[in-house]
Design an enzyme around this catalytic site. Structure first.
Site, PDB file in Angstrom:
ATOM      1  N   GLY A  69       0.830  -1.201   0.000  1.00 41.33           N
ATOM      2  CA  GLY A  69       0.000   0.000   0.000  1.00 41.33           C
ATOM      3  C   GLY A  69       0.857   1.239   0.000  1.00 41.33           C
ATOM      4  O   GLY A  69       2.091   1.163  -0.042  1.00 41.33           O
ATOM      5  N   TYR A  71       1.353   3.269   2.393  1.00 42.44           N
ATOM      6  CA  TYR A  71       2.055   3.438   3.663  1.00 42.44           C
ATOM      7  C   TYR A  71       3.286   2.544   3.778  1.00 42.44           C
ATOM      8  O   TYR A  71       4.217   2.820   4.519  1.00 42.44           O
ATOM      9  CB  TYR A  71       1.113   3.087   4.815  1.00 42.44           C
ATOM     10  CG  TYR A  71       0.611   1.661   4.732  1.00 42.44           C
ATOM     11  CD1 TYR A  71       1.352   0.616   5.262  1.00 42.44           C
ATOM     12  CD2 TYR A  71      -0.581   1.362   4.085  1.00 42.44           C
ATOM     13  CE1 TYR A  71       0.923  -0.700   5.158  1.00 42.44           C
ATOM     14  CE2 TYR A  71      -1.020   0.058   3.977  1.00 42.44           C
ATOM     15  CZ  TYR A  71      -0.271  -0.963   4.510  1.00 42.44           C
ATOM     16  OH  TYR A  71      -0.696  -2.255   4.387  1.00 42.44           O
ATOM     17  N   GLY A  72       3.308   1.416   3.041  1.00 41.81           N
ATOM     18  CA  GLY A  72       4.350   0.408   3.178  1.00 41.81           C
ATOM     19  C   GLY A  72       3.843  -0.934   2.682  1.00 41.81           C
ATOM     20  O   GLY A  72       3.195  -0.997   1.629  1.00 41.81           O
ATOM     21  N   LYS A  93       8.825   5.344   7.899  1.00 40.92           N
ATOM     22  CA  LYS A  93       8.868   6.587   8.667  1.00 40.92           C
ATOM     23  C   LYS A  93       8.854   7.799   7.739  1.00 40.92           C
ATOM     24  O   LYS A  93       8.342   8.851   8.094  1.00 40.92           O
ATOM     25  CB  LYS A  93      10.126   6.621   9.547  1.00 40.92           C
ATOM     26  CG  LYS A  93      10.048   5.731  10.773  1.00 40.92           C
ATOM     27  CD  LYS A  93      11.256   5.962  11.670  1.00 40.92           C
ATOM     28  CE  LYS A  93      11.098   5.236  12.997  1.00 40.92           C
ATOM     29  NZ  LYS A  93      12.260   5.466  13.885  1.00 40.92           N
ATOM     30  N   ASP A 184     -14.083   2.463   9.769  1.00 43.92           N
ATOM     31  CA  ASP A 184     -13.740   2.108   8.389  1.00 43.92           C
ATOM     32  C   ASP A 184     -14.034   0.628   8.120  1.00 43.92           C
ATOM     33  O   ASP A 184     -13.221  -0.083   7.534  1.00 43.92           O
ATOM     34  CB  ASP A 184     -12.268   2.417   8.102  1.00 43.92           C
ATOM     35  CG  ASP A 184     -11.959   2.456   6.600  1.00 43.92           C
ATOM     36  OD1 ASP A 184     -12.896   2.709   5.817  1.00 43.92           O
ATOM     37  OD2 ASP A 184     -10.797   2.228   6.229  1.00 43.92           O
ATOM     38  N   ASN A 379     -24.796 -13.583  24.141  1.00 41.94           N
ATOM     39  CA  ASN A 379     -25.143 -12.206  23.765  1.00 41.94           C
ATOM     40  C   ASN A 379     -24.088 -11.574  22.863  1.00 41.94           C
ATOM     41  O   ASN A 379     -24.225 -10.417  22.450  1.00 41.94           O
ATOM     42  CB  ASN A 379     -25.372 -11.328  25.002  1.00 41.94           C
ATOM     43  CG  ASN A 379     -24.091 -11.083  25.798  1.00 41.94           C
ATOM     44  OD1 ASN A 379     -23.030 -11.613  25.460  1.00 41.94           O
ATOM     45  ND2 ASN A 379     -24.185 -10.302  26.855  1.00 41.94           N
ATOM     46  N   GLU A 425      -8.521 -15.681  28.579  1.00 36.96           N
ATOM     47  CA  GLU A 425      -8.686 -16.471  29.804  1.00 36.96           C
ATOM     48  C   GLU A 425      -9.369 -17.808  29.493  1.00 36.96           C
ATOM     49  O   GLU A 425      -9.016 -18.843  30.067  1.00 36.96           O
ATOM     50  CB  GLU A 425      -9.502 -15.678  30.823  1.00 36.96           C
ATOM     51  CG  GLU A 425      -8.761 -14.463  31.367  1.00 36.96           C
ATOM     52  CD  GLU A 425      -9.646 -13.528  32.181  1.00 36.96           C
ATOM     53  OE1 GLU A 425      -9.096 -12.700  32.929  1.00 36.96           O
ATOM     54  OE2 GLU A 425     -10.884 -13.632  32.062  1.00 36.96           O
ATOM     55  N   GLU A 461      13.615  -8.408  36.585  1.00 36.02           N
ATOM     56  CA  GLU A 461      13.088  -8.706  35.252  1.00 36.02           C
ATOM     57  C   GLU A 461      11.563  -8.769  35.260  1.00 36.02           C
ATOM     58  O   GLU A 461      10.909  -8.318  34.309  1.00 36.02           O
ATOM     59  CB  GLU A 461      13.689 -10.017  34.730  1.00 36.02           C
ATOM     60  CG  GLU A 461      15.132  -9.843  34.281  1.00 36.02           C
ATOM     61  CD  GLU A 461      15.825 -11.156  33.947  1.00 36.02           C
ATOM     62  OE1 GLU A 461      16.577 -11.191  32.971  1.00 36.02           O
ATOM     63  OE2 GLU A 461      15.596 -12.153  34.681  1.00 36.02           O
TER      64      GLU A 461
END
Length: 509
Positions: A69, A71-72, A93, A184, A379, A425, A461
Site C-alpha cells: 500500500g 504506507y508500506g 517513517k 472504516d 449475547n 482467559e 526482570e
C-alpha cells in the site's frame, strides 16, 4: 443470495485533516494500576504487547509480501524461536514524516489493538521501531479477504451470510462496549482464516479507529464512500456509524451490489447523504423478509433509532440462521470440563499462562476453542458472564451446578479480575495441557521473561516485564519469585520454571 460484483474503490476515501493529538475523538484507555500486595496482581494480554528492541530480522524470517500500500507493506514472516507464522505490517517513517496527525493515528491503532481481546479481532503481538520503519507484528490470517471467498464460491446463502455477520457484529459489539469505534468497516478489512463457509472472520485495520466518549459526538470525517454513514458526512456522529457500515456489507453479501452506488466518489456520497435504497431487482427475489428487515434497521437514517450491535446480534434473522450452524457439542463439553477443573494458585503461573495463551498458543486449537467460546457467548459481547457459563452447563446436562459453583469457576479463570471470563482467559483455561504447556512453549515463555538471557528470571526482570502497567513495590516482585524459587537463590532457573508450570493441570486428563 448473490455473487459479489463490486469491491470498494480505494480512491473513494473520505478523510479530513485533523490533529488526533488534540481531537476529542480519541480518548486513551491506557491506565496504570498501583499494586500494594501480591494478591492484587492481575494480568491482561496487553501486558505482553510492547515495543521490542533490536533488529526485527534477528527474530523473524520474512517469506513473502502479502499486500502493498501507500504506507508500506504487509509480509508473511516466521518467528525464529516459535516457528509461528506472523503477518508484519511495515510502515515507512518517511511516509509518516513529521506529521503529528499520522504519528498519533499510528499509535492509536497500537493502543486499540493492545486493549482488544476477541476471537474476531486481529491480534497484535508486538511492534518494532528502527531507523527507517515501524513494524507491527500481528496474527497471520491465511484465507484472505471475505469477499475473495464469496467471489470464488459465486453464491452466498442466508445461513452462511448470517454466520459471517454474527462474527462481525460480535466484534463490533465488543468494540462499542469498550468505547472503541472502528470508522472504516468494509469488506477489505474483513479477513477469514480459511476458504470455507466455516471460516473464522477477523476485523483488521484499526488505523482510523478511536476511543470515544459516549456523551460527546465525533466530528471528524473518516471512512470509505460506499460504507460511510450519512451522519459522518454531517460531522456529527457516534458509534452507530459502524452499524451503518455493517448494514451496507450485509446488503452486498445478499445481493452482490452496494445500496449506494455511483461512477465516482462524489456521486456515491450524494446518494449516501439521501440514504435512499431499495430491494428491487432479481437478486432480491429469493431473500427473506427477515433479512431485509434487519438491513433496514441497520441502515436507519437516524442514528438515534438505528439498531445497536447488541440488538442486531439478537435479531430474529441472526437467531434463526444460527440454527443451521453445526455445533460440536463434544468440544463444548470438553471445554466446560476444563473450565471446571482449572486450578492455578501462584501468580507467576497465571502470568505465564496468560503469555502463552495470548502469544504462542497452537493456532488450530485456538480456532476450535474460539468456536466453543462463541457458542457460550450467547449475547455476543466477547466475554462470558456467570449467567452464560451457567446456561452452558445446564444446556449440556450439568443441572447439578449452583450459582456458587459458577462463581468459583470464574474466580479461578478470571486472571484480570474483570468479573467475566475473557477470550484469552477461556483459551488459557480450556486448552489441552500437552498443547499449552509443551516444552517449546515453556522455553519460549521463559526466554520472554528472562530479558537479559542469563538463564534465570529475577525480580527486577519481572518488574521490567510488568512495570509499564503494574506499579508495585520491589517486595511484590520478590514474593512472586519466592513462590517458585526452590533452591533459595532469589531467582528462577529453567528447571524451576518448568516444574512450576507442569504441575498446574495435574487433575486434568
Amino acid at each position: 443470495m448473490g455473487c459479489i460484483a463490486c469491491k470498494s474503490n480505494p480512491k473513494n476515501k473520505i478523510q479530513s485533516n485533523l490533529d488526533l493529538s488534540t481531537d476529542q475523538d480519541r480518548i486513551s484507555s491506557h491506565r496504570i494500576i498501583k499494586i500494594k500486595t501480591k494478591d492484587q496482581l492481575s494480568f491482561n494480554p496487553s501486558l505482553f504487547v510492547g515495543l521490542r528492541k533490536g533488529n526485527i530480522e534477528d527474530n523473524y524470517i520474512f517469506e513473502k509480501t502479502i499486500h502493498t500500500g501507500s504506507y508500506g507493506l504487509v509480509r508473511l514472516a516466521l518467528n525464529k524461536i516459535t516457528s509461528l507464522k506472523r503477518a508484519i505490517k511495515t510502515i515507512s517513517k518517511e511516509h509518516i514524516g513529521k506529521d503529528m496527525k499520522l504519528h498519533a493515528q499510528f499509535y492509536s491503532e497500537i493502543d486499540i489493538l493492545k486493549q482488544t481481546d476477541h476471537p474476531n479481532i486481529i491480534k497484535l503481538y508486538e511492534f518494532y521501531e528502527d531507523a527507517m520503519y515501524y513494524h507491527l507484528v500481528t496474527e497471520y490470517i491465511p484465507g484472505g479477504e471475505l469477499f475473495d471467498y464469496i467471489i470464488k464460491s459465486k453464491m452466498l446463502s442466508e445461513p452462511i451470510a448470517a454466520q459471517f455477520m454474527r462474527q462481525l457484529l460480535s466484534a463490533v459489539a465488543y468494540c462499542h462496549l469498550n468505547n472503541i469505534v472502528h470508522r472504516d468497516l468494509k469488506p477489505e478489512n474483513l479477513l477469514i482464516d480459511a476458504q470455507s463457509q466455516e471460516a473464522t472472520l477477523k476485523v483488521i485495520d484499526f488505523g482510523l479507529s478511536a476511543f470515544y466518549d459516549s456523551k460527546v459526538n465525533m466530528t471528524k470525517q473518516y471512512g470509505t464512500s460506499y460504507y460511510v454513514a450519512p451522519e459522518v458526512l454531517r460531522r456529527n456522529y457516534n458509534e452507530k456509524c459502524d452499524i451503518w457500515s455493517c448494514g451496507v456489507i450485509l446488503y452486498i453479501l445478499l445481493s452482490g451490489r452496494p445500496p449506494f452506488n455511483g461512477n465516482s466518489s462524489p456521486e456515491i456520497v450524494r446518494r449516501v447523504q439521501k440514504g435512499e435504497f431499495s430491494f428491487e431487482g432479481p437478486s432480491w427475489d429469493g431473500v427473506t423478509p427477515m433479512a431485509k428487515k434487519l438491513i433496514k434497521r441497520m441502515l436507519d437514517y437516524d442514528p438515534n433509532t438505528r439498531i445497536s450491535a447488541n440488538e442486531a446480534l439478537t435479531d430474529e434473522w441472526i437467531i434463526y440462521n444460527a440454527s443451521y450452524i453445526t455445533r460440536d457439542e463434544n468440544l463444548t463439553q470438553i471445554s466446560l470440563w476444563n473450565l471446571k477443573t482449572f486450578r492455578v494458585e501462584q501468580k507467576l503461573q497465571r502470568a505465564v499462562l496468560t503469555y502463552i495463551a495470548s502469544q504462542i498458543s497452537n493456532k488450530e486449537e485456538i480456532k476450535q476453542l474460539g468456536e466453543a467460546f462463541r457458542d457460550m457467548d450467547t449475547n455476543g459481547d466477547g466475554k462470558l458472564s456467570k449467567e452464560e457459563v451457567l446456561e452452558a452447563f445446564y444446556t449440556l446436562g450439568g443441572n447439578g451446578f449452583s450459582q456458587k459453583d459458577i462463581e468459583d469457576i470464574i474466580r479461578q479463570v478470571d486472571v484480570n479480575n474483570s468479573g467475566y471470563i475473557d477470550y484469552t482467559e477461556f483459551i488459557m483455561a480450556t486448552a489441552r495441557k500437552e498443547s499449552l504447556l509443551c516444552i517449546e512453549n515453556l522455553d519460549s515463555a521463559f526466554k520472554a521473561f528472562d530479558e537479559d538471557g542469563s538463564g534465570k528470571i529475577s525480580a527486577i526482570e519481572l518488574k521490567n516485564v510488568f512495570g509499564k502497567e503494574l506499579i508495585a513495590t520491589d517486595e511484590v516482585w520478590k514474593e512472586m519469585i519466592n513462590e517458585v524459587d526452590e533452591n533459595g537463590d532469589g531467582e528462577i532457573d529453567l528447571t524451576e520454571f518448568r516444574a512450576m508450570m507442569t504441575h498446574i493441570f495435574d487433575n486434568r486428563n
